[in-house]
Enzyme design. Structure first.
Site, PDB file in Angstrom:
ATOM      1  N   GLN A  25      63.731  37.315 -45.535  1.00  0.00           N
ATOM      2  CA  GLN A  25      64.282  38.598 -45.978  1.00  0.00           C
ATOM      3  C   GLN A  25      63.369  39.767 -45.619  1.00  0.00           C
ATOM      4  O   GLN A  25      63.666  40.911 -45.948  1.00  0.00           O
ATOM      5  CB  GLN A  25      64.490  38.554 -47.494  1.00  0.00           C
ATOM      6  CG  GLN A  25      65.496  37.515 -47.942  1.00  0.00           C
ATOM      7  CD  GLN A  25      65.489  37.280 -49.448  1.00  0.00           C
ATOM      8  OE1 GLN A  25      64.688  37.857 -50.184  1.00  0.00           O
ATOM      9  NE2 GLN A  25      66.371  36.413 -49.915  1.00  0.00           N
ATOM     10  N   HIS A  31      62.229  37.989 -51.442  1.00  0.00           N
ATOM     11  CA  HIS A  31      62.068  38.891 -52.593  1.00  0.00           C
ATOM     12  C   HIS A  31      60.975  39.947 -52.383  1.00  0.00           C
ATOM     13  O   HIS A  31      60.040  40.084 -53.156  1.00  0.00           O
ATOM     14  CB  HIS A  31      61.785  38.088 -53.865  1.00  0.00           C
ATOM     15  CG  HIS A  31      62.878  37.147 -54.245  1.00  0.00           C
ATOM     16  ND1 HIS A  31      62.915  36.509 -55.467  1.00  0.00           N
ATOM     17  CD2 HIS A  31      63.994  36.722 -53.577  1.00  0.00           C
ATOM     18  CE1 HIS A  31      63.991  35.735 -55.530  1.00  0.00           C
ATOM     19  NE2 HIS A  31      64.651  35.851 -54.379  1.00  0.00           N
ATOM     20  N   GLU A  86      71.510  42.721 -62.550  1.00  0.00           N
ATOM     21  CA  GLU A  86      71.438  43.714 -63.615  1.00  0.00           C
ATOM     22  C   GLU A  86      71.048  45.094 -63.112  1.00  0.00           C
ATOM     23  O   GLU A  86      70.426  45.253 -62.059  1.00  0.00           O
ATOM     24  CB  GLU A  86      70.456  43.271 -64.699  1.00  0.00           C
ATOM     25  CG  GLU A  86      69.032  43.030 -64.232  1.00  0.00           C
ATOM     26  CD  GLU A  86      68.170  42.385 -65.308  1.00  0.00           C
ATOM     27  OE1 GLU A  86      68.561  41.314 -65.818  1.00  0.00           O
ATOM     28  OE2 GLU A  86      67.108  42.961 -65.628  1.00  0.00           O
ATOM     29  N   TYR A 132      69.411  28.149 -58.986  1.00  0.00           N
ATOM     30  CA  TYR A 132      70.446  27.800 -58.017  1.00  0.00           C
ATOM     31  C   TYR A 132      70.778  26.303 -58.079  1.00  0.00           C
ATOM     32  O   TYR A 132      71.866  25.881 -57.675  1.00  0.00           O
ATOM     33  CB  TYR A 132      70.000  28.195 -56.604  1.00  0.00           C
ATOM     34  CG  TYR A 132      69.785  29.683 -56.473  1.00  0.00           C
ATOM     35  CD1 TYR A 132      70.864  30.564 -56.501  1.00  0.00           C
ATOM     36  CD2 TYR A 132      68.513  30.223 -56.352  1.00  0.00           C
ATOM     37  CE1 TYR A 132      70.682  31.937 -56.395  1.00  0.00           C
ATOM     38  CE2 TYR A 132      68.314  31.591 -56.242  1.00  0.00           C
ATOM     39  CZ  TYR A 132      69.399  32.447 -56.264  1.00  0.00           C
ATOM     40  OH  TYR A 132      69.207  33.806 -56.172  1.00  0.00           O
TER      41      TYR A 132
END
Length: 382
Positions: free
Chosen positions: A92, A158, A251, A272
């Protein structure tokens, strides 16, 4: 000099011409009428973020592989700019967010967040730097790093990260926890934190943890997971952020100085693997701040923008958020700070929406996270 002297003055519609483009439009149904979508530019490689240059000079777009480009108002995609730092483009990671200095018209400073390698065992972390956009808009000059996430713990996941200047000129950096859950609660680390610095990277003296032993003074709030969206509420001046939960529990938060937002001790999600989060003690834990808004089923939320423009009145007081896994644009209707209604849009596109911004012309501009990604222009047919 007080940081209040850096008040943002860039994005008023009165100063900026419309970004016109004659691409064919597609119509999609919505609660407020027909939504029209046109493709302003194509062929972008996993675009991640965009920022509007003043006076109709175009749009800066980051590509995760490491390129920063300018898309013209007519949709022409420019060559990669020079002077961009080397990025760690794995998993990522890569070139991530881009924002302009609040005084860009005077200093032409561009701020970038990106994944930077060099950690122990080949790990990486999020870095932020700034450089001056050259007079010919071909490169960033004198680029220098003003912030590094320490320690560097990510093996590819992340990183966060979003950049937002507030009304007083402070720079907020919303970070991920590098997929290292407990670090979000460790105040000697910068994983899973929202940090607040001055534009040159120095730490404001009134940050909540300044002067405490074994605590990073940059920290504004902690207990975050993987923050993917951040925007300044135009009606209150408060920063809102959003973050991915694990399996469930995406959120929205309104971060407060020194507060703990729970991860991984308080969460609405599970692993997961369908097993519980090992550290979790429930959805609510005393002493930790509950989410302002939560999705029990994760849309994989991403960039977000408050709609505060008179062009499309049915959208006023809405918060728009991209969704990667759900492949939708989420519209949250607000009454003050309270979310009172949710609408899902553009699901027919089947596109991973990575970034959402409101243009100076009142249209929404979206980036699709694909190897052949696009810049979309979205409005209502009124």
């Amino acid at each position: 000099m007080s940081p209040r002297t850096w008040l943002p003055t860039l994005m008023t519609a009165a100063l900026l011409p419309l970004l016109a483009h004659a691409a064919p439009e597609r119509d999609f149904k919505s609660e407020e009428g027909s939504v029209k979508v046109s493709t302003l530019a194509e062929g972008l490689r996993n675009p991640w973020a965009l920022a509007f240059l003043p006076d109709g000079q175009g749009i800066l777009v980051t590509e995760r592989a490491g390129n920063l480009r300018i898309v013209s108002p007519e949709g022409k995609v420019g060559a990669p700019l020079g002077g961009v730092p080397e990025v760690w483009a794995q998993g990522q990671g890569g070139l991530l967010d881009v924002v302009l200095s609040p005084t860009f018209k005077q200093d032409r400073m561009v701020y970038l967040s990106y994944a930077e390698g060099g950690g122990e065992g080949g790990t990486a972390g999020t870095a932020v730097g700034r450089g001056r956009l050259s007079a010919d808009s071909a490169k960033l000059e004198d680029f220098n790093v003003i912030f590094r996430q320490q320690p560097k713990l990510s093996s590819g996941n992340h990183f966060g990260s979003r950049l937002v200047f507030d009304r007083d000129g402070y720079l907020f950096i919303a970070l991920g926890e590098n997929n290292q859950r407990p670090t979000s609660q460790d105040l000697d680390k910068l994983q899973g934190k929202l940090v607040r610095i001055l534009p040159d990277g120095t730490v404001p003296k009134d940050n909540p943890f300044v002067g405490r032993d074994n605590v990073r003074p940059e920290i504004w709030s902690f207990g975050h997971r993987n923050q993917q969206g951040a925007a300044l509420n135009p009606w209150t001046g408060e920063l809102w952020t959003n973050e991915h939960g694990p399996r469930g529990g995406d959120e929205i938060n309104i971060p407060k100085p020194g507060k703990n937002f729970g991860w991984p001790i308080a969460t609405h999600g599970i692993n997961y693997s369908l097993m519980p989060i090992p550290e979790a003690r429930g959805e609510h834990v005393d002493g930790m701040v509950d989410p302002h808004h939560v999705w029990e089923k994760s849309p994989a939320i991403s960039g977000m923008a408050f709609y505060d423009n008179p062009r499309f009145k049915p959208w006023e007081h809405s918060l728009f958020i991209g969704a990667l896994a759900a492949q939708e644009l989420i519209r949250l209707e607000l009454n003050g700070d309270k979310v009172v209604h949710e609408e899902r849009l553009l699901g027919e596109l089947k596109a991973r929406i990575r970034d959402v911004r409101v243009g100076p012309d009142g249209y929404l501009y979206l980036l699709t996270d694909e190897r052949d990604g696009a810049l979309l222009k979205v409005g209502l047919d009124l």
